[in-house]
Design an enzyme around this catalytic site. Structure first.
Site, mmCIF file in Angstrom:
data_model
loop_
_atom_site.group_PDB
_atom_site.id
_atom_site.type_symbol
_atom_site.label_atom_id
_atom_site.label_comp_id
_atom_site.label_asym_id
_atom_site.label_seq_id
_atom_site.Cartn_x
_atom_site.Cartn_y
_atom_site.Cartn_z
ATOM 1 N N HIS A 170 6.815 8.083 4.582
ATOM 2 C CA HIS A 170 7.126 7.012 3.640
ATOM 3 C C HIS A 170 8.426 7.309 2.905
ATOM 4 C CE1 HIS A 170 6.166 4.476 -0.087
ATOM 5 N NE2 HIS A 170 6.325 3.622 0.919
ATOM 6 N N HIS A 174 12.228 5.108 3.424
ATOM 7 C CA HIS A 174 12.986 4.506 2.327
ATOM 8 C C HIS A 174 14.397 5.086 2.178
ATOM 9 C CE1 HIS A 174 10.316 1.590 0.385
ATOM 10 N NE2 HIS A 174 9.322 2.338 0.823
ATOM 11 N N HIS A 201 4.690 -1.515 6.096
ATOM 12 C CA HIS A 201 3.667 -1.373 5.058
ATOM 13 C C HIS A 201 2.381 -2.097 5.442
ATOM 14 C CE1 HIS A 201 7.271 -0.217 2.692
ATOM 15 N NE2 HIS A 201 6.408 0.528 2.019
ATOM 16 N N GLU A 306 10.864 -7.138 -2.127
ATOM 17 C CA GLU A 306 11.100 -5.710 -2.388
ATOM 18 C C GLU A 306 11.726 -5.436 -3.757
ATOM 19 O OE1 GLU A 306 12.848 -1.732 -0.220
ATOM 20 O OE2 GLU A 306 13.448 -3.678 0.556
ATOM 21 N N HIS A 321 7.852 -6.098 -5.818
ATOM 22 C CA HIS A 321 7.310 -4.871 -5.233
ATOM 23 C C HIS A 321 7.728 -3.641 -6.011
ATOM 24 C CE1 HIS A 321 8.068 -1.308 -2.646
ATOM 25 N NE2 HIS A 321 6.802 -1.484 -2.338
ATOM 26 N N HIS A 325 5.384 -0.916 -8.469
ATOM 27 C CA HIS A 325 5.224 0.534 -8.359
ATOM 28 C C HIS A 325 5.465 1.212 -9.708
ATOM 29 C CE1 HIS A 325 4.679 1.973 -4.165
ATOM 30 N NE2 HIS A 325 5.047 0.745 -3.861
ATOM 31 N N HIS A 361 -0.215 -2.945 -1.789
ATOM 32 C CA HIS A 361 0.481 -3.420 -0.595
ATOM 33 C C HIS A 361 -0.341 -4.445 0.175
ATOM 34 C CE1 HIS A 361 4.454 -1.709 -0.230
ATOM 35 N NE2 HIS A 361 4.000 -0.709 -0.952
#
Length: 626
Positions: A170, A174, A201, A306, A321, A325, A361
């Site tokens: 992951h 990114h 995802h 995102e 998104h 987080h 997600h």
């Protein structure tokens, strides 16, 4: 300068980062470092989800990427190492290194060796320190400590959520696909980046639900209410750059406003995105309508959610998104009054440990589901391949169509990332899920009388739900795991295709360790981009001790319709399904997840497969050997 000399200089930059001084270089000694770099204090946890952190990291990786030659790149990197935040430096250096032409073949060592404290419980690191103190002249090996017990139902899935290489994947994804990637400035286009954000995802969520079913648990309940009280979670991780534990989330907490973003904005962004899906278009920054068509819709929505540099209108549609987080990582100390570290959801290398990651997600994935529901279900002619019939598919293992999984011991070296006061090796042993070797044997009849080029697509999905009922096609398709996708030439007549699971288009090849890179034994053409991909040992779900029933689907489609120009000359494409290919377009014209990416309406699975000769379903069992 040789490739190995370059490699050693890069390794030196990435060793011992948890022990750097919190003091940055004075301003008058920072050379030509941009003035907007060095703002985030050292010792602070960097988050590539946080807009302010990411803005500084973008300036730095562009500055490193633009160095005129490798010597200048290293000079700039050394200045940055002595100036900027430790996590931000690692992120920016990694992004630049991946995309510089003169760094091809120079590897980033595993993130779990750069920052072992993000992957190994604090109790284990403390145990290692004690063992080094007691035996300073010996190599040390300590077992990993457990992070919970059966009082928490989610503990059953700790082997999955805390898998070291899954979390490393992951993080690596990114840095291959930074949210702020500007193709004009960086010189490379990230083809279908928004769609790939969604699909990679989505596959994580499908895999997680398959693991839940393997453990006798319900499929997860998606996050759906910004006011809901969430389950608790304690990561048992310490950040050695700050000396503070990663924040724990007590049971019953919910999202709270932060100084940078509030809950109301999150709700507003969600409603605007859903409205755009219902209307069939988004409104760009100039007030123009951009249609969410079949070819580009998923890519556009992925960039909005995102949100990435490619968002059509980030001021209006926000950054749902990324801020999600950050908010979930800060809910235990939203205004910073206690000066606590954020939780693991703030970091791409730790967020998979938290059960809320998957619920969040699935929430994001449900927005894409709404979009896919606006598209027509596939008609037979869209996924059929005239004249091609899949006769039989067998998964070849010790027992045909029966796969076994088990826990396998592995080791992680700590000393490259943590100064433990010894020149000897200090390792941690841990268990991870693995499976027996297997390959697919696919018998295909080519009735066309001519040679045909085919794309072979392999998916796996559970047969039953948590209550033992046969999953209907519409529910099952969202649990489909892509296992492989590859190109194959079919001669006239009968063909037998053999494909080893280790060649999967989903999984990563071996990622070389610090010690392997220092020894110079890694081939220069094994480019670091290849290190993006799902870990091979996690290719298939755990299954059950008695044997869990799955359906394996093999679909052959017409490669002449699927192919993308240059798709047969890709470099570093071992995990192309999740990570694309270096400096190439995504090598498949079809939507990601095809043909299971769209809703199945008013059709049973048998009706879908009965008259399509190029699609074959095989019953497979997966047994877990405890």
């Amino acid at each position: 300068m040789s490739q190995q000399e370059k490699q050693l200089q890069v390794l030196a930059l990435l060793e011992g980062l948890t022990s750097l001084s919190h003091e940055s270089l004075p301003v008058d000694q920072r050379g030509d470092l941009p003035k907007s770099v060095g703002i985030l204090p050292r010792g602070t946890l960097f988050s590539c989800f946080h807009e302010v952190h990411l803005k500084e990291a973008t300036v730095l990786y562009q500055y490193l990427h633009d160095a005129k030659d490798f010597d200048e790149f290293i000079k700039r990197a050394k200045l940055a190492r002595d100036t900027v935040n430790e996590g931000l430096f690692t992120y920016s250096l990694s992004v630049a290194l991946l995309h510089r032409d003169d760094c091809k073949g120079v590897h980033i060592p595993p993130i779990q060796e750069i920052f072992p404290d993000r992957f190994i419980p604090a109790e284990t690191i403390n145990l290692a320190r004690k063992e080094v103190y007691r035996n300073p002249k010996e190599d040390i090996v300590v077992p990993v400590e457990k992070t919970g017990n059966i009082l928490d139902p989610e503990y059953k899935l700790a082997y999955y959520r805390e898998d070291i290489e899954t979390n490393a994947h992951h993080w690596h994804w990114h840095i291959v696909y930074p949210a702020t990637w500007d193709a004009e400035k960086m010189g490379h286009i990230k083809d279908r980046k928004g769609e790939l954000f969604y699909y990679m995802h989505q596959q994580m969520c499908a895999r997680y639900d398959c693991e839940r079913l393997s453990n006798g648990m319900n499929r997860m309940i998606p996050f759906h209410n910004f006011e809901e009280k969430l389950e608790g979670y304690a990561p048992h991780l310490i950040s050695l750059v700050s000396g503070l534990q990663y924040g724990a989330r007590p049971q019953g907490f919910s999202l709270r406003d932060l100084k940078d973003v509030d809950v109301q904005s999150m709700e507003r962004w969600r409603e605007r995105i859903i409205e755009a899906i219902q209307l069939g278009y988004v409104i760009d920054e100039h007030g123009e309508h951009v249609n969410l068509d079949e070819e580009h819709g998923a890519d556009i929505i992925g960039a909005l959610i995102e949100s990435s540099h490619d968002s059509k209108n980030s001021r209006f549609y926000g950054s749902l998104h990324n801020w999600g987080h950050v908010m979930m990582a800060r809910m235990h100390d939203p205004d910073g009054r206690y000066q606590e570290n954020p939780g693991v959801m703030s970091d791409t290398s730790t967020s998979l440990r938290d059960p809320i990651f998957y619920r969040w997600h699935r929430f994001v994935d449900n927005i894409f589901k709404d979009y896919k529901s606006t598209l027509h279900p596939y008609e037979k002619e869209e996924y059929s391949f005239d004249g091609i019939e899949v006769l039989e598919v067998t998964v070849k293992a010790k027992t045909d169509n029966v796969l076994t999984t088990f826990l396998k011991e592995d080791i992680l070296e700590l000393t490259h990332g943590i100064n433990l006061g010894t020149t000897h090796s200090v390792k941690v042993t841990y268990d991870h899920l693995d499976h027996e070797p297997f390959h697919y044997s696919i018998d295909v009849q080519n009735k066309t009388g001519a040679t045909k080029e085919a794309t072979v697509r392999i998916f796996l999905g559970p047969k039953y739900d948590e209550l033992g009922n046969v999953l209907i096609a519409e529910d099952k398709r969202r649990l489909m795991i892509e296992l492989d996708k590859f190109h194959k030439t079919l001669a006239p007549g009968k063909n037998t295709i053999s494909r080893n699971s280790v060649d999967s288009s989903v999984t990563v090849s071996h990622v070389p360790t610090f010690d392997e890179l220092k020894s110079g034994g890694v081939a220069a053409n094994n480019q670091e981009y290849c290190s993006c991909g799902w870990p091979g040992h996690m290719l298939i779900p755990r299954g059950t001790r008695k044997g869990m029933d799955f359906h394996l689907y093999v679909v052959l489609t017409d490669w002449e319709k699927d192919k993308v120009n240059g798709g047969d000359k890709m470099t570093c494409a071992d995990a192309v399904s999740y990570c694309g290919a270096l400096d190439h377009k995504y090598p498949d014209k079809r939507p990601m997840g095809f043909p299971f990416d769209r809703p199945v309406v008013d059709k049973t699975e048998e009706e879908l497969t009965a008259h399509v000769s190029n699609l074959h379903r095989t019953d497979v069992k997966i047994k877990f050997l405890s």
